[in-house]
Enzyme design. Structure first.
Site, PDB file in Angstrom:
ATOM      1  N   TYR A  25      -1.372 -11.960   4.272  1.00 23.15           N
ATOM      2  CA  TYR A  25      -2.445 -10.983   4.587  1.00 23.15           C
ATOM      3  C   TYR A  25      -3.647 -11.152   4.985  1.00 23.15           C
ATOM      4  O   TYR A  25      -4.554 -10.294   5.285  1.00 23.15           O
ATOM      5  CB  TYR A  25      -2.406 -10.229   3.201  1.00 23.15           C
ATOM      6  CG  TYR A  25      -1.102  -9.757   2.664  1.00 23.15           C
ATOM      7  CD1 TYR A  25      -0.516 -10.478   1.504  1.00 23.15           C
ATOM      8  CD2 TYR A  25      -0.550  -8.694   3.207  1.00 23.15           C
ATOM      9  CE1 TYR A  25       0.829 -10.191   1.134  1.00 23.15           C
ATOM     10  CE2 TYR A  25       0.694  -8.352   2.574  1.00 23.15           C
ATOM     11  CZ  TYR A  25       1.323  -9.063   1.634  1.00 23.15           C
ATOM     12  OH  TYR A  25       2.795  -8.630   1.157  1.00 23.15           O
ATOM     13  N   ASP A  87       7.486  12.084  -2.210  1.00 27.15           N
ATOM     14  CA  ASP A  87       7.600  13.621  -2.431  1.00 27.15           C
ATOM     15  C   ASP A  87       6.226  14.251  -2.162  1.00 27.15           C
ATOM     16  O   ASP A  87       5.922  15.359  -1.684  1.00 27.15           O
ATOM     17  CB  ASP A  87       7.939  14.063  -3.661  1.00 27.15           C
ATOM     18  CG  ASP A  87       9.519  13.767  -3.920  1.00 27.15           C
ATOM     19  OD1 ASP A  87      10.055  13.714  -5.117  1.00 27.15           O
ATOM     20  OD2 ASP A  87      10.313  13.673  -2.865  1.00 27.15           O
ATOM     21  N   HIS A 100       1.168  -1.122   7.198  1.00 34.57           N
ATOM     22  CA  HIS A 100       1.442  -2.296   6.504  1.00 34.57           C
ATOM     23  C   HIS A 100       0.435  -3.529   7.302  1.00 34.57           C
ATOM     24  O   HIS A 100       0.729  -3.422   8.379  1.00 34.57           O
ATOM     25  CB  HIS A 100       2.989  -2.752   6.657  1.00 34.57           C
ATOM     26  CG  HIS A 100       3.542  -1.576   5.730  1.00 34.57           C
ATOM     27  ND1 HIS A 100       3.830  -1.435   4.492  1.00 34.57           N
ATOM     28  CD2 HIS A 100       4.414  -0.626   6.502  1.00 34.57           C
ATOM     29  CE1 HIS A 100       4.508  -0.226   4.141  1.00 34.57           C
ATOM     30  NE2 HIS A 100       4.979   0.206   5.215  1.00 34.57           N
TER      31      HIS A 100
HETATM   32  C1  DHK Z   1       1.672  -4.952   1.313  1.00 32.47           C
HETATM   33  C2  DHK Z   1       2.409  -5.120   0.274  1.00 32.47           C
HETATM   34  O1  DHK Z   1       1.870  -5.147  -0.884  1.00 32.47           O
HETATM   35  C3  DHK Z   1       3.645  -5.528   0.332  1.00 32.47           C
HETATM   36  O2  DHK Z   1       4.461  -5.087  -0.859  1.00 32.47           O
HETATM   37  C4  DHK Z   1       4.494  -4.857   1.357  1.00 32.47           C
HETATM   38  C5  DHK Z   1       2.261  -4.684   2.558  1.00 32.47           C
HETATM   39  C6  DHK Z   1       3.547  -5.326   2.711  1.00 32.47           C
HETATM   40  C7  DHK Z   1       1.398  -5.005   3.878  1.00 32.47           C
HETATM   41  O3  DHK Z   1       1.791  -5.718   4.715  1.00 32.47           O
HETATM   42  O4  DHK Z   1       0.184  -4.392   3.798  1.00 32.47           O
HETATM   43  O5  DHK Z   1       5.713  -4.973   1.384  1.00 32.47           O
END
Ligand code: DHK
Length: 145
Positions: A25, A87, A100
């Site tokens: 991330y 929903d 994401h």
């Molecule tokens: C962030 C998360 O917390 C994961 O559960 C997802 C997503 C991916 C991201 O890539 O921002 O799968």
């Protein structure tokens, strides 16, 4: 007349961005992501939320239904499990960009099928934290056209 705001809504564990699995991330914090979104939004008002609780995310989406022009949402883990969030998003009349940070399609199979995509106008995955600013800018273009 005041412009309706863009809502940026974040799901579980994203409050720990910067420290959470930086190899996936990155090291950008959620506070920094919010600043990037506000910069990208320019004059458009922006509401930025994060919660680890599914019902709170549903409530943020209800706020957007009542007052918002567009939604950027990273539902995080709830992307793959939450019918209530899907929903709620189905009720939103404006554009929705699902975001994401990672390319979920290149990860473990549990991350491959997002329920939320059924309600999304578009999906961004794998661009890292900069994807948020790009999503905001794309919404601005959609709202202006
Ligand atoms: C962030 C998360 O917390 C994961 O559960 C997802 C997503 C991916 C991201 O890539 O921002 O799968």
């Amino acid at each position: 007349m005041a412009q309706k705001p863009i809502y940026v809504i974040n799901g579980p564990n994203l409050n720990r961005l910067g420290k959470r699995e930086p190899e996936i991330y990155g090291t950008t914090t959620l506070v920094q992501v919010e600043a990037m979104c506000r910069k990208a939004a320019g004059k458009r008002p922006l509401r930025f939320h994060q919660s680890n609780i599914e019902g709170e995310i549903v409530n943020f989406i209800h706020q957007a239904i009542d007052k918002g022009a567009g939604i950027v949402i990273n539902p995080a883990g709830y992307s793959f499990t939450s019918v209530p969030i899907l929903d709620a998003l189905k009720m939103f009349p404006g554009p929705i960009i699902e975001l994401h940070i990672s390319n979920i399609h290149r990860r473990e199979a549990i991350y491959h099928n997002s329920l939320v995509s059924k309600a999304a106008t578009a999906v961004i995955a794998g661009l890292g934290p900069r994807g948020y600013a790009l999503a905001v800018r794309a919404l601005l273009e959609m709202l202006e056209s």
